[in-house]
Design an enzyme around this catalytic site. Structure first.
Site, PDB file in Angstrom:
ATOM      1  N   GLU A  94      -6.156  -7.760  -1.742  1.00 43.87           N
ATOM      2  CA  GLU A  94      -6.786  -7.694  -0.425  1.00 43.87           C
ATOM      3  C   GLU A  94      -8.241  -7.292  -0.612  1.00 43.87           C
ATOM      4  O   GLU A  94      -8.537  -6.350  -1.351  1.00 43.87           O
ATOM      5  CB  GLU A  94      -6.124  -6.651   0.495  1.00 43.87           C
ATOM      6  CG  GLU A  94      -4.748  -6.999   1.010  1.00 43.87           C
ATOM      7  CD  GLU A  94      -4.249  -5.983   2.038  1.00 43.87           C
ATOM      8  OE1 GLU A  94      -5.093  -5.325   2.692  1.00 43.87           O
ATOM      9  OE2 GLU A  94      -3.025  -5.837   2.184  1.00 43.87           O
ATOM     10  N   GLU A 130       0.799  -1.229   0.000  1.00 44.81           N
ATOM     11  CA  GLU A 130       0.000   0.000   0.000  1.00 44.81           C
ATOM     12  C   GLU A 130       0.834   1.281   0.000  1.00 44.81           C
ATOM     13  O   GLU A 130       0.710   2.127   0.901  1.00 44.81           O
ATOM     14  CB  GLU A 130      -0.978  -0.006   1.185  1.00 44.81           C
ATOM     15  CG  GLU A 130      -1.967  -1.156   1.139  1.00 44.81           C
ATOM     16  CD  GLU A 130      -3.053  -1.056   2.197  1.00 44.81           C
ATOM     17  OE1 GLU A 130      -2.848  -0.329   3.194  1.00 44.81           O
ATOM     18  OE2 GLU A 130      -4.115  -1.700   2.032  1.00 44.81           O
TER      19      GLU A 130
END
Length: 444
Positions: free
Chosen positions: A344, A224
């Site tokens: 995810e 991320e």
């Protein structure tokens, strides 16, 4: 009634016959029900794995299209440091194989702090490296491939903040932001040294260097990434270009992705229509631009509508998540010409209106998009639940974690997805043992 000699013998021994028989039947039941999960099958042949390759918008294994039903268990290396915990590593990998899952995403980093793999720049804890060796070797035994992430944008397990602290200790003048990780030459050198050490590590259990091990599905540069001090995106883009080129100079066999959440940057035509809200364009990342590089093999996207919206009801969040996924699959088909992986996805149990059935609806929607993509040969190449655990792991849990077999409806969704993908593109040899009979009896 006349007692037989055997009856008299059992009576003299305190009537042990029935408890012994009962215990034997119980063990037999455990073997039949959970033999694969707890390792009773000692005669299993070694599983042969091939490298996963990419051609256009698809992954291939041995010439066959490969669409992924995967999951996240970020904790594998950290948990495996303690030998007494290793049965849980085996347990989750065997459970994943039993559900027909093919790839697990997990951390190959822990910088500074407790159980650190990298204690300080260039200093590694062999004990922790052996834990990662064990994870890879155990995954190989069970036919599970691993997506290994190399550093965290977040503070957990050190992340880029730890690199900045190390540089400051050496007297490097840095800004107050941990975004120095992306542009400081000293920190870039730290990270490159780390990457080289991991990629060239020889596994003590298999004897194979990581860069030559097909058990590893892909490397992920960073979990991320955000560089909010440069919303133009230029700083992060430069870092991705340099680091992806460096990884490929050492390892040309494995696939590589960035680790993006999927937000569209300031220069993207989709910055207003595609993002959840206005703030998403100012995080310094850009899904299309970051993923377009020739050194990046596939794009990653995360799906957390309940974290992105706090004033919307579940139905609205679900509607946005569907739009989000479709938008990125279209990007893969038309712009990037690369596979899109939803690495995810999860739904928090801390939402005010949360009900367990909502999770199943959300999961089903995500899985349906991947199945339809596989059916139509499109770029949506796989999805990864966040996150799976085994029993007794509350300390590693968050508001998204589940033990999948504790909720039958969720377990069924997972296994049915494995069957659907297998029926579209064939069962991999590593899945054959677990899925052949199950899928044959499942009507889809």
């Amino acid at each position: 009634m006349v007692q037989s000699p055997m009856s008299r013998k059992l009576a003299r021994n305190g009537g042990l016959f029935y408890p012994v028989i009962g215990f034997a039947l119980f063990v037999t039941f455990l073997y039949l029900a959970f033999g694969d999960l707890w390792g009773f099958n000692f005669n299993r042949e070694e599983i042969k794995l091939s490298f996963v390759e990419r051609n256009g918008t698809k992954f291939f294994v041995d010439g066959k299209a490969f669409y992924i039903n995967g999951w996240n268990s970020y904790w594998l290396m950290d948990h495996a440091v303690d030998y007494s915990n290793r049965p849980r590593i085996k347990g989750i990998l065997q459970a994943g194989a039993k559900m027909g899952l093919t790839v697990c995403r997990t951390w190959a980093f822990n910088d500074g702090g407790y159980n650190a793999l990298q204690i300080s720049p260039g200093r590694f804890d062999e004990r922790v490296f052996r834990a990662l060796d064990h994870v890879i070797a155990e995954a190989r035994k069970n036919g599970i491939r691993l997506m290994l992430s190399l550093v965290n944008n977040l503070h957990a397990f050190g992340g880029k903040t730890e690199y900045v602290k190390w540089a400051e200790k050496e007297g490097v003048a840095l800004s107050s932001s941990n975004d120095s990780f992306f542009y400081d030459p000293t920190i870039r050198r730290y990270f490159k040294n780390y990457v080289k050490t991991v990629l060239t590590r020889r596994n003590i259990y298999t004897g194979i260097e990581y860069r030559y091990d097909p058990t590893i599905f892909a490397w992920e540069l960073i979990n991320e990434p955000r560089c909010m001090t440069d919303p133009s995106g230029d700083t992060l883009q430069d870092w991705i270009e340099e680091m992806s080129t460096f990884v490929k100079s050492i390892d040309r066999k494995h696939l590589l992705t960035v680790g993006l959440e999927g937000f569209y940057g300031r220069k993207s035509p989709k910055r207003s229509s595609g993002n959840p809200e206005f703030w998403a364009a100012d995080l310094g990342s850009d899904f299309i631009r970051n993923s377009m590089l020739s050194t990046i093999d596939f794009a990653s996207v995360h799906v957390y509508p309940d974290h992105w919206f706090h004033d919307k009801k579940f139905e609205e969040k679900l509607k946005f998540a569907a739009k989000w996924m479709l938008s990125h699959i279209e990007d893969g088909d038309k712009e990037l010409r690369k596979p899109i992986m939803f690495t995810e996805f999860g739904l928090s149990n801390e939402n005010e209106d949360f009900e367990p059935a909502q999770r199943d609806r959300f999961y089903k929607m995500v899985l349906d998009f991947i199945y339809k993509s596989a059916k139509r040969n499109r770029s949506g190449a796989g999805s990864f639940f966040w996150q799976f655990l085994v029993e007794g792991m509350e300390l590693y849990n968050d508001d998204f974690g589940i033990v999948p077999w504790e909720r039958p409806s969720t377990y069924q969704l997972v296994t049915e997805q494995s069957c659907r993908l297998a029926k579209e593109h064939g069962v991999l040899p590593t899945q054959m043992e677990h899925l052949k009979d199950f899928c044959a009896s499942t009507r889809l």
